[in-house]
Write a protein that holds these residues in place. Structure first.
Motif, PDB file in Angstrom:
ATOM      1  N   GLU A  68       1.107  59.860  74.877  1.00 23.13           N
ATOM      2  CA  GLU A  68       1.942  58.742  74.427  1.00 23.13           C
ATOM      3  C   GLU A  68       1.554  57.474  75.191  1.00 23.13           C
ATOM      4  O   GLU A  68       1.075  57.540  76.320  1.00 23.13           O
ATOM      5  N   PRO A  69       1.753  56.287  74.583  1.00 25.02           N
ATOM      6  CA  PRO A  69       1.461  55.025  75.284  1.00 25.02           C
ATOM      7  C   PRO A  69       2.237  54.924  76.592  1.00 25.02           C
ATOM      8  O   PRO A  69       3.364  55.426  76.703  1.00 25.02           O
ATOM      9  N   ILE A  70       1.634  54.295  77.583  1.00 26.87           N
ATOM     10  CA  ILE A  70       2.274  54.145  78.886  1.00 26.87           C
ATOM     11  C   ILE A  70       2.669  52.697  79.134  1.00 26.87           C
ATOM     12  O   ILE A  70       2.203  51.778  78.457  1.00 26.87           O
ATOM     13  N   ASN A  71       3.514  52.509  80.092  1.00 25.82           N
ATOM     14  CA  ASN A  71       3.930  51.171  80.520  1.00 25.82           C
ATOM     15  C   ASN A  71       2.785  50.522  81.297  1.00 25.82           C
ATOM     16  O   ASN A  71       2.310  51.072  82.295  1.00 25.82           O
ATOM     17  N   GLN A  72       2.323  49.342  80.840  1.00 27.35           N
ATOM     18  CA  GLN A  72       1.213  48.660  81.506  1.00 27.35           C
ATOM     19  C   GLN A  72       1.687  47.464  82.337  1.00 27.35           C
ATOM     20  O   GLN A  72       0.906  46.590  82.677  1.00 27.35           O
ATOM     21  N   SER A  73       2.941  47.430  82.674  1.00 27.39           N
ATOM     22  CA  SER A  73       3.507  46.288  83.376  1.00 27.39           C
ATOM     23  C   SER A  73       2.981  46.187  84.801  1.00 27.39           C
ATOM     24  O   SER A  73       2.424  47.139  85.360  1.00 27.39           O
ATOM     25  N   GLU A  74       3.202  45.036  85.407  1.00 23.04           N
ATOM     26  CA  GLU A  74       2.811  44.841  86.802  1.00 23.04           C
ATOM     27  C   GLU A  74       3.544  45.806  87.723  1.00 23.04           C
ATOM     28  O   GLU A  74       2.991  46.274  88.717  1.00 23.04           O
ATOM     29  N   SER A  75       4.792  46.116  87.382  1.00 26.01           N
ATOM     30  CA  SER A  75       5.568  47.034  88.223  1.00 26.01           C
ATOM     31  C   SER A  75       4.997  48.446  88.176  1.00 26.01           C
ATOM     32  O   SER A  75       5.029  49.175  89.175  1.00 26.01           O
ATOM     33  N   PHE A  76       4.451  48.836  87.020  1.00 19.16           N
ATOM     34  CA  PHE A  76       3.830  50.160  86.892  1.00 19.16           C
ATOM     35  C   PHE A  76       2.580  50.229  87.768  1.00 19.16           C
ATOM     36  O   PHE A  76       2.385  51.203  88.515  1.00 19.16           O
ATOM     37  N   ILE A  77       1.739  49.204  87.693  1.00 21.50           N
ATOM     38  CA  ILE A  77       0.529  49.167  88.514  1.00 21.50           C
ATOM     39  C   ILE A  77       0.897  49.092  89.999  1.00 21.50           C
ATOM     40  O   ILE A  77       0.272  49.749  90.843  1.00 21.50           O
ATOM     41  N   TYR A  78       1.948  48.318  90.310  1.00 18.45           N
ATOM     42  CA  TYR A  78       2.406  48.225  91.703  1.00 18.45           C
ATOM     43  C   TYR A  78       2.837  49.594  92.221  1.00 18.45           C
ATOM     44  O   TYR A  78       2.514  49.975  93.357  1.00 18.45           O
ATOM     45  N   SER A  79       3.536  50.353  91.389  1.00 15.81           N
ATOM     46  CA  SER A  79       4.002  51.677  91.817  1.00 15.81           C
ATOM     47  C   SER A  79       2.826  52.619  92.067  1.00 15.81           C
ATOM     48  O   SER A  79       2.859  53.422  93.001  1.00 15.81           O
ATOM     49  N   LEU A  80       1.781  52.510  91.247  1.00 11.16           N
ATOM     50  CA  LEU A  80       0.595  53.328  91.469  1.00 11.16           C
ATOM     51  C   LEU A  80      -0.100  52.943  92.773  1.00 11.16           C
ATOM     52  O   LEU A  80      -0.539  53.803  93.537  1.00 11.16           O
ATOM     53  N   ASN A  81      -0.189  51.635  93.017  1.00 10.94           N
ATOM     54  CA  ASN A  81      -0.830  51.178  94.246  1.00 10.94           C
ATOM     55  C   ASN A  81      -0.049  51.588  95.487  1.00 10.94           C
ATOM     56  O   ASN A  81      -0.626  51.774  96.564  1.00 10.94           O
ATOM     57  N   CYS A  82       1.267  51.738  95.344  1.00 10.81           N
ATOM     58  CA  CYS A  82       2.080  52.222  96.467  1.00 10.81           C
ATOM     59  C   CYS A  82       1.795  53.691  96.758  1.00 10.81           C
ATOM     60  O   CYS A  82       1.892  54.140  97.911  1.00 10.81           O
ATOM     61  N   ILE A  83       1.459  54.463  95.726  1.00  8.37           N
ATOM     62  CA  ILE A  83       1.117  55.873  95.909  1.00  8.37           C
ATOM     63  C   ILE A  83      -0.285  56.014  96.506  1.00  8.37           C
ATOM     64  O   ILE A  83      -0.514  56.861  97.373  1.00  8.37           O
ATOM     65  N   LEU A  84      -1.193  55.176  96.060  1.00 12.28           N
ATOM     66  CA  LEU A  84      -2.575  55.241  96.525  1.00 12.28           C
ATOM     67  C   LEU A  84      -2.696  54.788  97.980  1.00 12.28           C
ATOM     68  O   LEU A  84      -1.897  53.977  98.451  1.00 12.28           O
ATOM     69  N   PRO A  85      -3.702  55.281  98.711  1.00 19.18           N
ATOM     70  CA  PRO A  85      -3.943  54.781 100.070  1.00 19.18           C
ATOM     71  C   PRO A  85      -4.383  53.321 100.043  1.00 19.18           C
ATOM     72  O   PRO A  85      -4.771  52.793  98.984  1.00 19.18           O
ATOM     73  N   GLU A  86      -4.338  52.666 101.201  1.00 20.97           N
ATOM     74  CA  GLU A  86      -4.616  51.237 101.282  1.00 20.97           C
ATOM     75  C   GLU A  86      -6.043  50.876 100.904  1.00 20.97           C
ATOM     76  O   GLU A  86      -6.315  49.724 100.550  1.00 20.97           O
ATOM     77  N   ASP A  87      -6.974  51.826 100.955  1.00 23.21           N
ATOM     78  CA  ASP A  87      -8.376  51.508 100.674  1.00 23.21           C
ATOM     79  C   ASP A  87      -8.786  51.735  99.226  1.00 23.21           C
ATOM     80  O   ASP A  87      -9.970  51.695  98.885  1.00 23.21           O
TER      81      ASP A  87
END
Length: 253
Positions: A68-87
């Motif tokens: 299904e289509p996903i949310n492409q908002s800035e908040s969605f990308i921000y949440s992914l970046n919070c899960i990912l390590p800093e590098d």
């Protein structure tokens, strides 16, 4: 299924390359884990290319599919970046057509390699500290010679699992930034395993006067990895751009 492209960047120092490895942490595995955690279902990603262990990317692309289509908002990308390590950083996620492929749709890859004579505490792991003086003009003569050929077997790791060793080099040259810093530029439609680092290592031999242009041409013609110089370290190498046809980048499903 809906296919999405991800644009991301990463510092490769802590990773065993892009591709999932049995004996170490990879960019691919880390990215898949973050997407799987955020979307609540197993996600598999395909990258535009497999950067080696310790190699960095200022721009890398990958694709994945969901039902299904996903949310492409800035908040969605921000949440992914919070899960990912800093590098590792995700910059964009956008839908593409089902036949658009992160690897096979790419029409060129552009790499840079950074060399510095001076040690820099803030560039540790991000540039090659190489003390000898280099003649970048003769190195650029060798770059012109590279563009006359398409078979680069001499610069590929011996265990490369490929059908052929032909690449179309669009441009390649050395840029002197100042008295201490040099940047190598190379763009091609494809690269062989270890190709850029081996070319750089061999060109450094030329820049020191330890190899002449005739010898360099003989290395190209030999089609033998043992003929070329040693590969330059991974820490100075960056994937800086991956090019796609305009229709891939229109952000349309």
């Amino acid at each position: 299924m809906v296919r999405y492209f991800i644009e991301l960047s990463y510092r490769g120092t802590a990773y065993h390359g892009w591709q999932t490895q049995a004996n170490g942490i990879s960019i691919q595995t880390t990215l898949e884990a973050a997407l799987t955690q955020r979307l609540g279902r197993p996600i598999y990603v395909v990258g535009s290319g497999r950067t080696d262990s310790g190699v960095h990317a200022k721009q890398q692309f990958a694709h994945f599919e969901v039902e299904e289509p996903i949310n492409q908002s800035e908040s969605f990308i921000y949440s992914l970046n919070c899960i990912l390590p800093e590098d590792i950083a995700i910059h964009r996620i956008f839908p593409v057509q089902a036949n658009h492929h992160a690897r096979f749709s790419a029409i060129y890859r552009y790499y840079q390699y950074y060399v510095s004579r001076q040690k820099d505490a803030f560039q540790n792991g991000l540039t090659y500290h190489f003390r000898p003086h280099l003649n970048h003009e003769i190195m650029n003569e060798a770059c012109k010679m590279l563009r006359q050929y398409t078979d680069f077997q001499s610069f590929s790791k011996a265990r490369a699992n490929v059908n052929h060793f032909h690449c179309r080099i669009d441009f390649t040259y050395w840029e002197r930034i100042n008295d201490d810093d040099l940047t190598f530029h190379i763009q091609a439609n494809r690269f062989l395993w270890g190709m850029v680092r081996t070319i750089v290592g061999t060109l450094l031999e030329i820049g020191q006067g330890r190899m002449n242009l005739e010898q360099f041409e003989q290395i190209i013609l030999a089609k033998d990895r043992n003929a070329a110089g040693r590969a330059a370290p991974a820490n100075g190498l960056y994937l800086v751009e991956v090019g796609y046809p305009a229709e891939v980048m229109e952000h349309r499903a």
